[in-house]
Design a protein around this motif. Structure first.
Motif, PDB file in Angstrom:
ATOM      1  N   UNK A 175       9.644  -1.195  -9.058  1.00  0.00           N
ATOM      2  CA  UNK A 175      10.227  -0.543  -7.889  1.00  0.00           C
ATOM      3  C   UNK A 175       9.222   0.392  -7.220  1.00  0.00           C
ATOM      4  N   UNK A 176       9.431   0.641  -5.938  1.00  0.00           N
ATOM      5  CA  UNK A 176       8.645   1.644  -5.231  1.00  0.00           C
ATOM      6  C   UNK A 176       9.438   2.942  -5.241  1.00  0.00           C
ATOM      7  N   UNK A 177       8.808   4.030  -5.688  1.00  0.00           N
ATOM      8  CA  UNK A 177       9.527   5.268  -5.958  1.00  0.00           C
ATOM      9  C   UNK A 177       8.835   6.451  -5.286  1.00  0.00           C
ATOM     10  N   UNK A 178       9.668   7.346  -4.738  1.00  0.00           N
ATOM     11  CA  UNK A 178       9.194   8.635  -4.236  1.00  0.00           C
ATOM     12  C   UNK A 178       9.805   9.723  -5.094  1.00  0.00           C
ATOM     13  N   UNK A 179       8.977  10.607  -5.634  1.00  0.00           N
ATOM     14  CA  UNK A 179       9.497  11.739  -6.391  1.00  0.00           C
ATOM     15  C   UNK A 179       9.288  13.008  -5.562  1.00  0.00           C
ATOM     16  N   UNK A 180      10.349  13.793  -5.438  1.00  0.00           N
ATOM     17  CA  UNK A 180      10.335  15.001  -4.614  1.00  0.00           C
ATOM     18  C   UNK A 180      10.485  16.211  -5.521  1.00  0.00           C
ATOM     19  N   UNK A 181       9.560  17.136  -5.426  1.00  0.00           N
ATOM     20  CA  UNK A 181       9.599  18.354  -6.237  1.00  0.00           C
ATOM     21  C   UNK A 181      10.253  19.455  -5.414  1.00  0.00           C
ATOM     22  N   UNK A 182      11.490  19.812  -5.785  1.00  0.00           N
ATOM     23  CA  UNK A 182      12.233  20.849  -5.061  1.00  0.00           C
ATOM     24  C   UNK A 182      12.295  22.155  -5.844  1.00  0.00           C
ATOM     25  N   UNK A 183      11.387  22.325  -6.778  1.00  0.00           N
ATOM     26  CA  UNK A 183      11.328  23.536  -7.591  1.00  0.00           C
ATOM     27  C   UNK A 183      10.038  24.285  -7.267  1.00  0.00           C
ATOM     28  N   UNK A 184      10.121  25.535  -6.787  1.00  0.00           N
ATOM     29  CA  UNK A 184       8.909  26.291  -6.452  1.00  0.00           C
ATOM     30  C   UNK A 184       7.924  26.443  -7.608  1.00  0.00           C
ATOM     31  N   UNK A 185       8.391  26.301  -8.864  1.00  0.00           N
ATOM     32  CA  UNK A 185       7.452  26.378  -9.984  1.00  0.00           C
ATOM     33  C   UNK A 185       6.500  25.195 -10.011  1.00  0.00           C
ATOM     34  N   UNK A 234      13.788   3.883  -4.725  1.00  0.00           N
ATOM     35  CA  UNK A 234      14.390   5.062  -5.337  1.00  0.00           C
ATOM     36  C   UNK A 234      13.670   6.322  -4.872  1.00  0.00           C
ATOM     37  N   UNK A 235      14.450   7.397  -4.720  1.00  0.00           N
ATOM     38  CA  UNK A 235      13.899   8.737  -4.537  1.00  0.00           C
ATOM     39  C   UNK A 235      14.473   9.595  -5.659  1.00  0.00           C
ATOM     40  N   UNK A 236      13.600  10.240  -6.425  1.00  0.00           N
ATOM     41  CA  UNK A 236      14.003  11.125  -7.521  1.00  0.00           C
ATOM     42  C   UNK A 236      13.674  12.555  -7.122  1.00  0.00           C
ATOM     43  N   UNK A 237      14.654  13.471  -7.212  1.00  0.00           N
ATOM     44  CA  UNK A 237      14.432  14.859  -6.816  1.00  0.00           C
ATOM     45  C   UNK A 237      14.599  15.772  -8.023  1.00  0.00           C
ATOM     46  N   UNK A 238      13.536  16.505  -8.331  1.00  0.00           N
ATOM     47  CA  UNK A 238      13.557  17.490  -9.414  1.00  0.00           C
ATOM     48  C   UNK A 238      13.878  18.851  -8.808  1.00  0.00           C
TER      49      UNK A 238
END
Length: 290
Positions: A31-41, A155-159
């Motif tokens: 799969x083609x995946x985008x991971x998004x980091x939504x944590x300022x750390x 897929x988009x995965x958001x942390x």
């Protein structure tokens, strides 16, 4: 495009491990995946972008009495060593400012078909600035942004950060599936309660506005010890939440988890049973979307 949010209002429950392992595992499946980091750390960014040095002998040798005379010298040296070569100038903050230009802020990782939107400490300012725009609909900025990449990813995965914010509201509103990692301790379970209250409030708000409520929620047991207490907690959640509890349980293994974090590796690639369990999680999530 399937959007998955990883969230719990309590830190230390393997949100970042879950997010990065899911992303890498889905890429390994084609799969083609985008991971998004939504944590300022920005721990997720460190792993995916390979930011900073590995904690190895060469790294440790840089700390000596010739260059470090006091605590301030040590802190400066530690920062310079960990983040040598740091060149990320844009992050999720910019997506909130310019949602139509989201593609400009997406970066490629060293893993084929795995892209990412990084985070940074400056992201913490975003939730304040967005909240000040009280006359605007600021709860659906990511819905607009993601509409421009709808056909680009499977897929988009958001942390997410372990706190309540307008950023998390945006993430939940754009998600198809919310995974809440929990472990069998008081802090984690308190975080779960706060998280569930947040999810239910957003569902109620949507219903009052006659809007659709499209996201689903799953609970993931993590850092599981093979003892009576942890097994009982799992069975209680299965009893009351049924199919909303994922069948996969991720065991507690401190050493490989710490090494993965310090060396910017994907824990799912571990040859230990921990890596096998994370692959089972990927299989279960893939099956959910079929």
């Amino acid at each position: 495009m399937n959007v998955i949010a990883i969230t719990n209002m309590k830190g230390g429950v393997t949100k970042t491990t879950t997010a990065t392992s899911l992303a890498k595992g889905l890429v390994d499946k084609g799969y083609k995946v985008l991971i998004v980091d939504a944590d300022p750390q920005a721990n997720c960014t460190d792993i995916v972008a390979k930011i900073g040095n590995e904690l190895n002998e060469k790294f440790l040798k840089e700390f000596d009495d010739e260059c470090i005379k006091n605590e301030q010298d040590f802190l400066v040296k530690l920062n310079d060593s960990l983040y040598k070569g740091y060149d990320i100038e844009t992050n999720l903050r910019d997506v909130f400012k310019y949602p139509k230009e989201i593609k400009k802020f997406i970066k490629k990782s060293d893993v084929e078909n795995l892209d990412y939107i990084p985070s940074a400490l400056s992201l913490a300012e975003t939730k304040i600035k967005v909240m000040l725009k009280l006359d605007e609909d600021n709860k659906h900025i990511l819905n607009e942004a993601f509409s421009y990449i709808q056909d680009d990813y499977d897929y988009v995965i958001v942390d997410n950060a372990p706190d309540d914010s307008i950023i998390l509201t945006n993430v939940i509103n754009v998600s198809d599936l919310i995974i809440v990692p929990i472990k069998a301790d008081k802090g984690s379970l308190k975080g779960f309660i706060v998280t569930m209250n947040k999810i239910m409030k957003l569902q109620q708000d949507a219903l009052r506005m006659n809007a659709s409520v499209d996201f689903d929620m799953k609970i993931l047991m993590t850092m599981v010890n093979n003892n009576k207490n942890d097994n009982t907690v799992f069975e209680i959640f299965k009893k009351y939440f049924g199919n909303n509890v994922l069948n996969t349980k991720i065991r507690y293994r401190a050493k490989p988890a710490n090494e993965s974090s310090m060396n910017n590796n994907y824990l799912i690639d571990s040859k230990l049973n921990l890596g096998y369990e994370l692959k089972k999680l990927v299989d279960e999530v893939e099956e959910y979307f079929k």
